[in-house]
Design an enzyme around this catalytic site. Structure first.
Site, mmCIF file in Angstrom:
data_model
loop_
_atom_site.group_PDB
_atom_site.id
_atom_site.type_symbol
_atom_site.label_atom_id
_atom_site.label_comp_id
_atom_site.label_asym_id
_atom_site.label_seq_id
_atom_site.Cartn_x
_atom_site.Cartn_y
_atom_site.Cartn_z
ATOM 1 N N GLU A 181 0.788 -1.225 0.000
ATOM 2 C CA GLU A 181 0.000 0.000 0.000
ATOM 3 C C GLU A 181 0.826 1.283 0.000
ATOM 4 O OE1 GLU A 181 -2.968 -0.064 3.075
ATOM 5 O OE2 GLU A 181 -3.951 -1.821 2.241
ATOM 6 N N GLU A 382 -5.204 -8.494 0.886
ATOM 7 C CA GLU A 382 -5.859 -8.144 2.163
ATOM 8 C C GLU A 382 -7.320 -7.863 1.887
ATOM 9 O OE1 GLU A 382 -4.300 -4.867 4.502
ATOM 10 O OE2 GLU A 382 -2.245 -5.579 4.210
HETATM 11 C C1 FCB Z 1 -4.377 -1.887 5.517
HETATM 12 C C2 FCB Z 1 -2.995 -2.238 6.037
HETATM 13 C C3 FCB Z 1 -3.008 -3.277 7.113
HETATM 14 C C4 FCB Z 1 -4.165 -3.095 8.075
HETATM 15 C C5 FCB Z 1 -5.461 -2.972 7.309
HETATM 16 C C6 FCB Z 1 -6.675 -2.831 8.183
HETATM 17 O O1 FCB Z 1 -4.362 -0.581 5.034
HETATM 18 O O2 FCB Z 1 -2.182 -2.715 4.989
HETATM 19 O O3 FCB Z 1 -1.773 -3.237 7.779
HETATM 20 O O4 FCB Z 1 -3.934 -2.052 8.910
HETATM 21 O O5 FCB Z 1 -5.401 -1.878 6.443
#
Ligand code: FCB
Length: 477
Positions: A181, A382
């Site tokens: 990210e 994620e």
């Molecule tokens: C993302 C991050 C991760 C976590 C989630 C909820 O932005 O990569 O580390 O904090 O959000």
């Protein structure tokens, strides 16, 4: 057990049919070093920007820090055993840069590398594919002191670090992610300042974004040179951006935010250029003088996979003159040049982060990456949700989180049916952990962590996910 091929029994109302994923679909869960490891001052580790930031009063809710976190550094063996018990096929973790290269320059710290060697061996011993992320936000503090990501040299330092990790782990790790990210690192770290290092300057945020991507490109080249068989990718966090109405001004607001949130990264990484409209939007912020000849070719070095993190959608509207400022999004803003765009809430259900739950947005996002940008294999690296959990008689019934996963896995499946080469899914997160500026107040885990005792309790979502993995799909509901 339901058979996905057979129709529902007569008289049974089936709202959601069973779904089977393609053979070999990679089911995993994700974490990040600073969020779980603890042992902040052990084994030769030195501070990162998140240590400094979390120890600065007022930066993290309730003054929480990652000093101990989930104590994973000391509990790695039993944590991997738990992953195996849940049947995970892959585990996405990050390497702490200041643990393996204290200070961010110079030789490797053998003790730090040993921790990751043991982790990887433990995973492989349980048949779990290690998915390694090199940078999940923990820049060594001395590199920030030397200018941080707005400074070009940090990109070169990152490539050196990538080589050092590859030399140590390249023989046993197949999947490599350079950055997690970069939008957050650049625009929350240097724009709004709600993340480490907590600086607030739009031009620095833009420079940081560029140098993160440059570091990524150099690292891809370094990883390939060191280990041609490595599968190398990057993870970006993407949002569908929807205008609040049909009004052209709202459409323009959506175009601007889409530029900053998504295309700022997708275009250089996958097309080798910055979008012209984005550069025009940023004209009052920067002249892009930090971009040198050849940078975009380096940034767009071909990849093997692309990771997508998906949580929610942005709905935006044109600025309203004299409107009450929204403190979170304005002054300082993480949207340089577009500070006045309004973020609208639609009144749909939200998670404990106040993020709107929008599973169709995952289909849109994956289709967009595939249809507009690349044929590469995609992975959801994620996806997950924070909810307030309660331990009752040693159990955590997290129906909300389970429903979130269910809806998003159905969306992932829909994307596959629409032709997206989606090859895997990583739940965020394996266990509750240090949620950055929110400290331990937000719980994203499938496994509950009691921070006083470090006892882990798999929530009902974890048990459910284990069953999803076992059957390579979803049962009817
Ligand atoms: C993302 C991050 C991760 C976590 C989630 C909820 O932005 O990569 O580390 O904090 O959000």
């Amino acid at each position: 057990m339901s058979n996905p091929a057979s129709p529902p029994a007569v008289g049974v109302v089936v709202d959601r049919p069973p779904l089977t994923f393609p053979p070999g679909f990679l089911w995993g869960a994700a974490t990040a070093a600073y969020q779980i490891e603890g042992a902040a001052a052990e084994g030769g580790r030195t501070p990162s920007i998140w240590d400094t930031f979390s120890h600065t009063p007022g930066r993290v809710v309730e003054g929480h820090t990652g000093d101990v976190a989930c104590d994973h550094y000391h509990r790695m063996g039993s944590d991997v055993a738990l992953m195996a018990e849940l049947g995970l096929r892959s585990y996405r973790f990050s390497v702490s840069w200041p643990r393996v290269q204290p200070g961010g320059t110079g030789p490797a710290n053998a003790e730090g590398l040993d921790f990751y060697r043991r982790l990887v061996d433990e995973l492989l011993g349980h048949g779990i594919e290690p998915w390694l992320t090199l940078y999940h936000w923990d820049l060594p503090q001395p590199l920030e002191d030397a200018g941080g990501w707005p400074a070009r040299d940090t990109a070169a330092r990152f490539a050196d670090y990538a080589t050092l990790v590859s030399d140590a782990l390249g023989d046993r790790v197949r999947y490599w992610t350079t950055l997690n990210e970069p939008w957050c690192s650049a625009f929350l770290g240097y724009g709004s300042g709600v993340h480490a290092p907590g600086r607030s300057d739009g031009a620095d945020a833009v420079r940081a974004g560029h140098h993160l991507m440059l570091g990524h490109g150099l690292a891809v080249q370094a990883l390939r040179a060191a280990r041609p068989s490595a599968e190398v990718g990057v993870t970006v966090n993407l949002y569908p951006v929807t205008p609040a109405s049909d009004a052209p001004a709202d459409a323009d607001a959506a175009r601007r935010i889409d530029g900053l949130a998504n295309r700022f990264f997708l275009d250089p990484l996958l097309r080798g250029s910055y979008p012209a409209d984005l550069m025009a939007d940023l004209a009052g912020v920067t002249d892009f003088g930090h971009v040198r000849d050849g940078d975009l070719a380096t940034i767009s070095t071909p990849l093997d996979v692309v990771g997508v993190n998906y949580y929610s959608r942005h709905v935006v509207a044109a600025p309203v003159p004299d409107a009450e400022p929204e403190p979170y999004w304005r002054a300082p803003s993480c949207w340089p040049g577009s500070e006045d765009v309004r973020f609208v809430t639609r009144g749909v259900p939200v998670t404990d982060m106040n993020w709107e739950i929008d599973a169709p947005g995952l289909v849109e996002t994956l289709r967009r990456v595939h249809e507009e940008y690349t044929d590469l294999p995609l992975y959801v690296t994620e996806n997950g949700s924070a909810f307030v959990d309660e331990v009752v008689d040693g159990r955590v019934e997290d129906a909300d989180r389970l429903a979130y996963f269910d809806a998003h896995l159905r969306a992932a499946h829909e994307a596959i049916e629409a032709g997206v080469p989606l090859r895997g899914y990583f739940a965020w997160s394996l266990m509750d952990n240090f949620e950055w500026a929110w400290g331990y107040t937000k719980r994203f885990g499938m496994v509950h962590v009691d921070y006083d005792t470090q006892v882990r309790i798999p929530k009902s979502s974890a048990r459910w996910y284990a069953e999803v993995i076992r059957r390579n799909g979803l049962a009817a509901q």
